[in-house]
Design an enzyme around this catalytic site. Structure first.
Site, short mmCIF file in Angstrom:
data_model
loop_
_atom_site.label_atom_id
_atom_site.label_comp_id
_atom_site.label_asym_id
_atom_site.label_seq_id
_atom_site.Cartn_x
_atom_site.Cartn_y
_atom_site.Cartn_z
N GLU A 199 53.93 10.18 44.99
CA GLU A 199 52.76 9.91 45.85
C GLU A 199 51.90 8.90 45.10
O GLU A 199 51.15 9.28 44.19
CB GLU A 199 51.97 11.21 46.09
CG GLU A 199 52.66 12.21 46.97
CD GLU A 199 52.94 11.70 48.36
OE1 GLU A 199 52.33 10.68 48.77
OE2 GLU A 199 53.78 12.29 49.04
N LYS B 102 51.97 19.32 34.57
CA LYS B 102 51.05 18.61 33.66
C LYS B 102 49.85 18.23 34.50
O LYS B 102 49.94 17.39 35.39
CB LYS B 102 51.73 17.37 33.08
CG LYS B 102 51.08 16.82 31.83
CD LYS B 102 49.80 16.04 32.03
CE LYS B 102 49.95 14.70 32.66
NZ LYS B 102 48.64 14.08 33.04
N CYS C 75 43.70 7.90 47.79
CA CYS C 75 44.82 6.98 48.04
C CYS C 75 44.84 6.50 49.50
O CYS C 75 45.38 5.44 49.78
CB CYS C 75 46.14 7.61 47.63
SG CYS C 75 46.36 9.26 48.30
N GLY D 148 49.84 9.58 41.37
CA GLY D 148 49.10 8.69 40.47
C GLY D 148 49.36 7.24 40.84
O GLY D 148 49.70 6.93 41.98
#
Ligand code: NAD
Length: 476
Positions: free
Chosen positions: A247, A172, A281, A225
């Site tokens: 992650e 996705k 991140c 995310g």
């Protein structure tokens, strides 16, 4: 060059859908494409296709799998202009940074493809005369969820690890930035990937994860995310006894000791902070600087923030593009207002730029109290916090005072300081005297609320395989 006509990719075929969602260019808010929205029937077709894909792919020799993935990586390199163009169009980052992302994506694919040939087992001697063989086998069909800040790289991480380990995958890809995964799927198809091994779907995230994760056929959930969504998907996976690779967010501290040149580190730090508009991140966020160097460091950092050129990623000389969407603008404004209301000093930026496109000023806050939201919430945007420390111990305590544990940075010329940082910083990735972090060869991931599992390096493929021990008595 054109933005691609997006489709789902199911069982080797490109499929349109009745419902679509507009894809927006964050630099000028124009519509650049149409995201197809998968319905349950599309997802079920993709599951069926992935079952067939798994049967074929898991029985394909690792060397042949590796050759196909490597060929796709090189096709991506050949198509770098087109892929980087659609990347900048949908996420806004400077074109040079998009090109770097595509090229890095190809490097990751090539590394994983090589590692896929080295997923060795062991022969284990026993006392009973049995021959014990430990095998590593593909875990099965994977449900992967990539995200928008690196549309190519976060998709590559899941696709290349799954395929290199012999798994099939339903990916996705993100609603805001779907083209990266589309180009990767196209390259793999053109490189000769058998039908059904990779299936690409787009649509409403909660509907897709809610439908796929409980399916018996899904054996691993891999997500990049926010911690909040990661926690939700981990609970869903646990209910159905599925392992996860998560992650998640980060809130990277930077400890700048008194024995380094504060000007040099400030310039490096500010340059890295505003890369990808801070939507990374591992972005350095909390700068803890030795007291004696604090004002020199802050002056240089603020000067660089103010000099950073912000604009459309296609324009020459642009260092920072817009934020990905209007949600990020609101989040930045709220974090700055909260910090200032609690006594932080706003040294640069702090506001939206203009009213077309999601541009935000490179922002610096100094002397921020621990009670401010920005000290515990991931900004995921162009805001840096500069605070003084009175010792390394003080810096380590402050650095670890966070729910996150993804990346940290340390700057020092003292071997003793390096040793202490290596032992005591609670993170999965520590960089000393550099802002470089993960490369294809090294395992990347977090501890604490930053997630679980590793992507990259030898360890990255281990999540995508299971261990089976065979006890074999040669004669009966
Ligand atoms: P979000 O949490 O709504 O979405 C993040 C990603 O998760 C998107 O790609 C979205 O499609 C997906 N997602 C959301 N709900 C889902 C669900 N129920 N099932 C499956 N996928 C789902 O947040 P956002 O507003 O898009 O981004 C904000 C935050 O996300 C940032 O503050 C940052 O912490 C985090 N983020 C982290 C990374 C990372 O690299 N770790 C990347 C992107 C965003």
């Amino acid at each position: 060059m054109d933005y691609p006509e997006l489709s789902l990719f199911i069982g080797g075929e490109w499929r349109k859908t009745a419902e679509t969602i507009p894809v927006i260019n964050p630099a000028d808010e124009t519509v650049v494409g149409a995201l197809p929205v998968a319905r349950t029937a599309d997802m079920d077709d993709a599951l069926d296709a992935a079952a067939i894909g798994l049967r074929v792919w898991s029985r394909t020799a690792p060397r042949e799998r590796s050759a196909i993935i490597t060929r796709a990586a090189r096709l991506m390199q050949d198509r770098i202009d087109q892929i980087a163009y659609s990347n900048t169009l949908e996420i806004g980052k400077p074109l040079g940074q998009s090109r770097y992302e595509v090229s890095r994506g190809g490097d990751i694919m090539e590394w994983d493809a090589g590692e896929g040939q080295r997923l060795y087992g062991r022969v284990i001697p026993g006392s009973t005369g049995l021959r014990n063989t430990m095998l590593r086998q593909p875990i099965g069909t994977v449900a992967g969820f990539s995200t928008w800040n690196f549309p190519v790289a976060t998709a590559v991480r899941k696709i290349s690890a799954a395929l290199s380990a012999g798994c099939s995958l339903l990916l996705k890809a993100p609603e805001e930035t779907p083209a990266g995964a589309f180009h990767i799927a196209k390259a793999l198809q053109d490189a000769g990937l058998p039908d059904g091994v990779l299936n690409l779907i787009y649509g409403k995230p909660a509907e897709i994860s809610g439908h796929l994760i409980p399916q018996e056929q899904i054996r691993l959930v891999a997500f990049t995310g926010s911690t909040e969504v990661g926690r939700h998907l981990t609970k869903l996976a646990a209910e159905h006894m599925k392992p996860v690779v998560m992650e998640l967010g980060g809130h990277a501290p930077v400890i700048v000791c008194g024995d380094v040149d504060p000007v040099k580190v400030a310039l490096l730090g500010a340059t890295r902070k505003y890369r990808n508009s801070g939507q990374v991140c591992t972005s350095p966020t909390r700068f803890y600087v030795a007291e004696g160097n604090f004002s020199t460091f802050a002056d240089e950092f603020v000067a660089k923030a103010k000099a950073t050129t912000v604009g459309n990623g296609f324009a020459e000389g642009i260092e920072m593009g817009p934020l990905a969407n209007d949600r990020r603008l609101d989040a930045m404004t709220a974090l700055v207002e909260d910090a200032v209301s609690q006594g932080a000093e706003l040294c640069a930026g702090g506001r939206r730029i203009g009213n077309k496109g999601y541009f935000f000023e490179p922002t610096v806050l100094a002397n921020v109290p621990d009670s401010a939201k920005i000290m515990t919430e991931e900004p995921f945007g162009p805001i840096a916090v500069l605070n003084p420390i009175n010792s390394l111990e003080d810096g380590l305590a402050k650095a670890n005072h966070s729910p996150f544990g993804l990346a940290a940075y340390g700057f020092t010329n003292s071997a003793a300081n390096v040793d202490q940082m290596m032992r005591e910083l609670e993170v999965g990735q520590l960089s000393i005297n550099t802002f470089d972090t993960s490369i294809p060869e090294t395992p990347f991931g977090g501890v604490k609320s930053s997630g679980y599992g590793r992507e990259g390096g030898e360890e990255g493929l281990h999540n995508y395989s299971i261990i089976k021990n065979v006890s074999y008595q040669p004669v009966i």
